[in-house]
Design a protein around this motif. Structure first.
Motif, mmCIF file in Angstrom:
data_model
loop_
_atom_site.group_PDB
_atom_site.id
_atom_site.type_symbol
_atom_site.label_atom_id
_atom_site.label_comp_id
_atom_site.label_asym_id
_atom_site.label_seq_id
_atom_site.Cartn_x
_atom_site.Cartn_y
_atom_site.Cartn_z
ATOM 1 N N SER A 194 -3.604 6.125 -5.052
ATOM 2 C CA SER A 194 -4.142 5.582 -3.806
ATOM 3 C C SER A 194 -4.404 4.098 -3.998
ATOM 4 C CB SER A 194 -5.440 6.301 -3.421
ATOM 5 O OG SER A 194 -5.831 5.934 -2.122
ATOM 6 N N PHE A 195 -4.983 3.524 -2.988
ATOM 7 C CA PHE A 195 -5.441 2.149 -3.059
ATOM 8 C C PHE A 195 -6.866 2.203 -3.580
ATOM 9 C CE2 PHE A 195 -7.735 -1.339 -0.968
ATOM 10 C CZ PHE A 195 -6.986 -2.413 -1.374
ATOM 11 N N VAL A 204 6.097 -2.994 7.444
ATOM 12 C CA VAL A 204 5.501 -1.746 6.965
ATOM 13 C C VAL A 204 3.988 -1.892 7.056
ATOM 14 C CG1 VAL A 204 5.272 -0.157 5.012
ATOM 15 C CG2 VAL A 204 7.393 -1.438 5.302
ATOM 16 N N ARG A 250 9.235 3.819 -1.865
ATOM 17 C CA ARG A 250 10.046 3.621 -0.676
ATOM 18 C C ARG A 250 11.339 2.863 -1.030
ATOM 19 N NH1 ARG A 250 7.392 3.799 3.995
ATOM 20 N NH2 ARG A 250 8.061 1.764 4.709
ATOM 21 N N ASP A 269 -7.712 3.588 7.679
ATOM 22 C CA ASP A 269 -7.891 2.230 7.162
ATOM 23 C C ASP A 269 -6.609 1.659 6.570
ATOM 24 O OD1 ASP A 269 -10.779 1.879 7.481
ATOM 25 O OD2 ASP A 269 -10.909 3.553 6.085
ATOM 26 N N VAL A 291 -4.533 -0.865 4.273
ATOM 27 C CA VAL A 291 -4.846 -1.604 3.046
ATOM 28 C C VAL A 291 -3.765 -2.621 2.716
ATOM 29 C CG1 VAL A 291 -6.301 0.177 2.057
ATOM 30 C CG2 VAL A 291 -3.847 0.270 1.647
ATOM 31 N N PHE A 292 -2.654 -2.588 3.462
ATOM 32 C CA PHE A 292 -1.522 -3.410 3.081
ATOM 33 C C PHE A 292 -0.540 -3.495 4.245
ATOM 34 C CE2 PHE A 292 2.736 -3.044 0.813
ATOM 35 C CZ PHE A 292 2.844 -4.412 0.597
ATOM 36 N N GLU A 350 3.202 -5.319 5.253
ATOM 37 C CA GLU A 350 4.364 -6.095 4.818
ATOM 38 C C GLU A 350 5.043 -6.631 6.070
ATOM 39 O OE1 GLU A 350 6.846 -4.008 1.827
ATOM 40 O OE2 GLU A 350 8.549 -4.827 2.915
ATOM 41 N N GLN A 364 -12.847 5.364 5.977
ATOM 42 C CA GLN A 364 -12.886 5.821 4.596
ATOM 43 C C GLN A 364 -13.256 4.688 3.638
ATOM 44 O OE1 GLN A 364 -9.302 7.871 3.518
ATOM 45 N NE2 GLN A 364 -9.501 7.383 1.354
ATOM 46 N N LEU A 365 -12.754 3.476 3.921
ATOM 47 C CA LEU A 365 -13.033 2.335 3.031
ATOM 48 C C LEU A 365 -14.509 1.952 3.076
ATOM 49 C CD1 LEU A 365 -10.011 -0.083 3.586
ATOM 50 C CD2 LEU A 365 -10.446 1.445 1.662
ATOM 51 N N GLU A 392 0.602 0.051 5.734
ATOM 52 C CA GLU A 392 0.260 1.108 4.792
ATOM 53 C C GLU A 392 -1.247 1.314 4.793
ATOM 54 O OE1 GLU A 392 2.132 2.717 0.655
ATOM 55 O OE2 GLU A 392 2.665 0.736 1.328
ATOM 56 N N SER A 393 -1.663 2.574 4.930
ATOM 57 C CA SER A 393 -3.094 2.889 4.933
ATOM 58 C C SER A 393 -3.422 3.665 3.668
ATOM 59 C CB SER A 393 -3.441 3.741 6.153
ATOM 60 O OG SER A 393 -2.926 5.044 5.995
ATOM 61 N N VAL A 394 -4.691 3.986 3.481
ATOM 62 C CA VAL A 394 -5.077 4.823 2.345
ATOM 63 C C VAL A 394 -4.323 6.146 2.414
ATOM 64 C CG1 VAL A 394 -7.321 3.938 1.658
ATOM 65 C CG2 VAL A 394 -7.164 5.365 3.678
ATOM 66 N N ASN A 400 -2.494 -10.505 5.539
ATOM 67 C CA ASN A 400 -2.325 -10.423 4.089
ATOM 68 C C ASN A 400 -3.658 -10.213 3.393
ATOM 69 O OD1 ASN A 400 0.435 -10.732 4.177
ATOM 70 N ND2 ASN A 400 0.320 -12.972 4.149
ATOM 71 N N ARG A 432 1.316 6.670 -4.672
ATOM 72 C CA ARG A 432 0.973 7.945 -4.044
ATOM 73 C C ARG A 432 1.508 9.089 -4.884
ATOM 74 N NH1 ARG A 432 -1.024 6.499 0.857
ATOM 75 N NH2 ARG A 432 -0.206 4.575 1.735
ATOM 76 N N VAL A 489 1.203 0.757 -2.321
ATOM 77 C CA VAL A 489 0.259 1.818 -2.615
ATOM 78 C C VAL A 489 0.949 2.921 -3.416
ATOM 79 C CG1 VAL A 489 -1.358 3.500 -1.660
ATOM 80 C CG2 VAL A 489 -1.042 1.317 -0.503
ATOM 81 N N LYS A 496 1.855 -5.800 -4.550
ATOM 82 C CA LYS A 496 1.324 -5.083 -3.390
ATOM 83 C C LYS A 496 2.078 -3.809 -3.079
ATOM 84 C CE LYS A 496 -1.241 -8.589 -0.982
ATOM 85 N NZ LYS A 496 -1.495 -9.234 0.295
#
Lengths: 131, 374
Positions: free
Chosen positions: B314-315, A60, B341, A39, A41-42, A44, B33-34, A62-64, A86, B295, B293, B291
């Motif tokens: 995590s998110f 970029v 990053r 999934d 989630v973000f 860029e 998962q979400l 980005e997933s969980v 977005n 980790r 994530v 914005k």
């Protein structure tokens, strides 16, 4: 089994490129890539009008689970980005080749760059080897 | 060779993506998962947690032994059926494992421990028990375990329970259990939602699983289990806690029973010394402003340049922002900088839990909207 449309070109880093009728190239990530990431989630995205070189990191996803850099398969100028991502990054999971596109680029050297990309058949072999 | 739970085939049939966890082959998710995370917050879901270790301790000195073995005091458990969350420490005060102990009767207690440290736990407990003649330790690898969690979970479980337990189970208070010869039912969990955990034979476990799915309870993977527990501010052994850090450095001071003062437990002296000396690290919650994530293992800087580290991040599907647990130098900070990053982003320090019973427990950073609109 992941979907790999025949009319697209692919990179080893799992981006796809589609030549549109207006001469622009739409870029996204493959079904295989979105499945590996899980999934999203973000996302860029690059700036419109930004000039980018081939294989330059310009987005970029980005997933969980992980963050992944996106490299452009062709050089040129960004002419559009998918702003819907977005608010709904999961579009990339649900529709990697249509609603989940990332950006459009006006290519500066289309012929050379496209020639370097993989056909669906070649890309399918890479995916198969990874599985 | 990875161990498989009795439900392995059922996971594959349900299209699970399987991963390695603590030496076991476990479902990460069954598609998304979400979606699974939200399913548990809004309705209910079932987790196969058969990788968890069940250890039965019996004998006349078992109560005395557990009061020495664990940092929390089982002397606080007055009635059979009550359960307690505790850390098990080494002599240096480091956390060997976190576990739940069930008081079944004066001569019988049950521990539920984590999958990863299970073998080490058994060896440790066996060694420590030598001074308590007659305490018998039984590794119950013959048992399986399910967690059914969410606002509707208990109601959905009830029809599947044996007739002689069904009523009692529904009147259980949080952190208590009831059982018969075939099943133990407890009102516990690891999600911040209401629910049950059941411990039963592999065959009964498979039937129970089928029964739950038939009534519409959805299977949930370890991926959502991790984001649910993180939102609930619950620590994960091996990342937020380990044998190199004490409960004081893992925001688990509340689980250490200092009184009665004459109770000797393993790690007490080291812990007391650390507490009196002060200056140790502490664990806080973080919310990312903007914005990105958070980790595990990302580096944190405080305003005076001192470093910390994210232990799990995590998110947060419920809050729509990135959250984390982090270990920081002891001083208090309101805001820190996280390196993500190669970029430095601000994060707000908060007190977990982030989410409980489906509701946000923290105020999101005010700057969030502003930064987004820039």
């Amino acid at each position: 089994m992941n979907e790999i449309p025949n009319d697209l070109r692919y990179t080893r880093s799992h981006e796809w490129a589609r030549l549109e009728q207006d001469g622009s190239v739409t870029v996204g990530i493959s079904d295989h890539a979105q499945e590996l990431l899980g999934d999203l989630v973000f996302v860029e995205l690059p700036e419109v009008n930004q000039e980018i070189d081939v294989e330059e990191q310009c987005a970029v996803v980005e997933s969980v689970k992980a963050a992944s850099d996106i490299y452009t398969p062709v050089a040129g100028k960004i002419v559009a980005v998918n702003t819907a991502l977005n608010d709904e990054p999961e579009l990339v999971n649900h529709s990697p080749y249509e609603d989940g596109w990332l950006f459009k680029i006006q290519p500066s050297d289309l012929k050379t760059d496209m020639g370097e990309l993989l056909t669906a058949e070649e890309y399918a072999k890479i995916v198969e080897a990874e599985e | 060779m990875l161990k498989k739970t009795p439900l392995n085939k059922k996971h594959l049939q349900a299209n699970a993506k399987m991963i390695e966890f603590g030496g076991w082959k476990m479902p990460l998710h069954y598609g998304s998962q979400l979606v699974e995370h939200r399913q548990v917050r809004r309705e209910s879901g079932v987790f196969d947690v058969s990788h968890m270790g069940v250890i039965d301790l019996t004998g006349q000195r078992v109560r005395e032994f557990l009061r020495y073995l664990l940092a929390n005091d089982i002397g606080r458990l007055k009635n059979p059926g009550k359960a307690l969350y505790s850390c098990m420490l080494n002599e240096q005060g480091g956390v060997l494992d976190d576990l739940i102990v069930y008081f079944q009767d004066d001569n019988q207690f049950r521990l539920v421990v984590n999958a990863g440290p299970r073998d080490r736990d058994l060896a440790w407990i066996t060694r420590q028990a030598k001074a308590y003649g007659g305490v018998r330790i039984r590794d119950r690898h013959d048992l399986s375990m399910l967690a059914i969690q969410g606002p509707q979970a208990r109601t959905q479980v009830q029809p599947l329970l044996p007739a002689n337990l069904s009523e009692t189970a529904m009147t259980l208070e949080p952190f208590s259990a009831c059982w018969n010869e075939e099943i133990l039912v407890s009102r516990t969990g690891y999600t911040g939602e209401d629910g049950f955990e059941v411990i039963l034979s592999p065959q009964k476990c498979a039937d129970f699983w089928d029964g739950l799915l038939a009534t519409g309870v959805k299977p949930i993977g370890l991926g959502a289990r991790d984001t649910l527990r993180l939102e609930a501010g619950l620590k994960l052994y091996g990342t937020d806690m380990d044998e190199k850090h004490s409960p004081l450095e893992a925001d688990l001071l509340w689980t250490v029973a200092w009184s009665p003062e004459n109770r000797d437990f393993i790690g007490r002296n080291a812990l007391q010394a650390q507490r009196e000396k002060g200056g140790h690290q502490k664990m806080v919650g973080l919310v990312l402003v903007g914005k990105g994530v958070l980790r595990s293992n990302q580096t944190i800087y405080t305003e005076n340049g001192v470093q910390g580290r994210i232990t799990s991040g995590s998110f947060s599907p419920t809050l729509g922002v990135a959250i984390a647990l982090a270990r920081l130098p002891t001083d208090t900070y309101e805001q820190v900088t996280v390196v993500i990053r190669n970029k430095e982003l601000p994060a707000q320090v908060v007190k977990p839990p982030f989410v409980r019973h489906g509701k946000a427990c923290i105020e999101l950073p005010l700057q969030f909207e502003e930064i987004e609109n820039e």
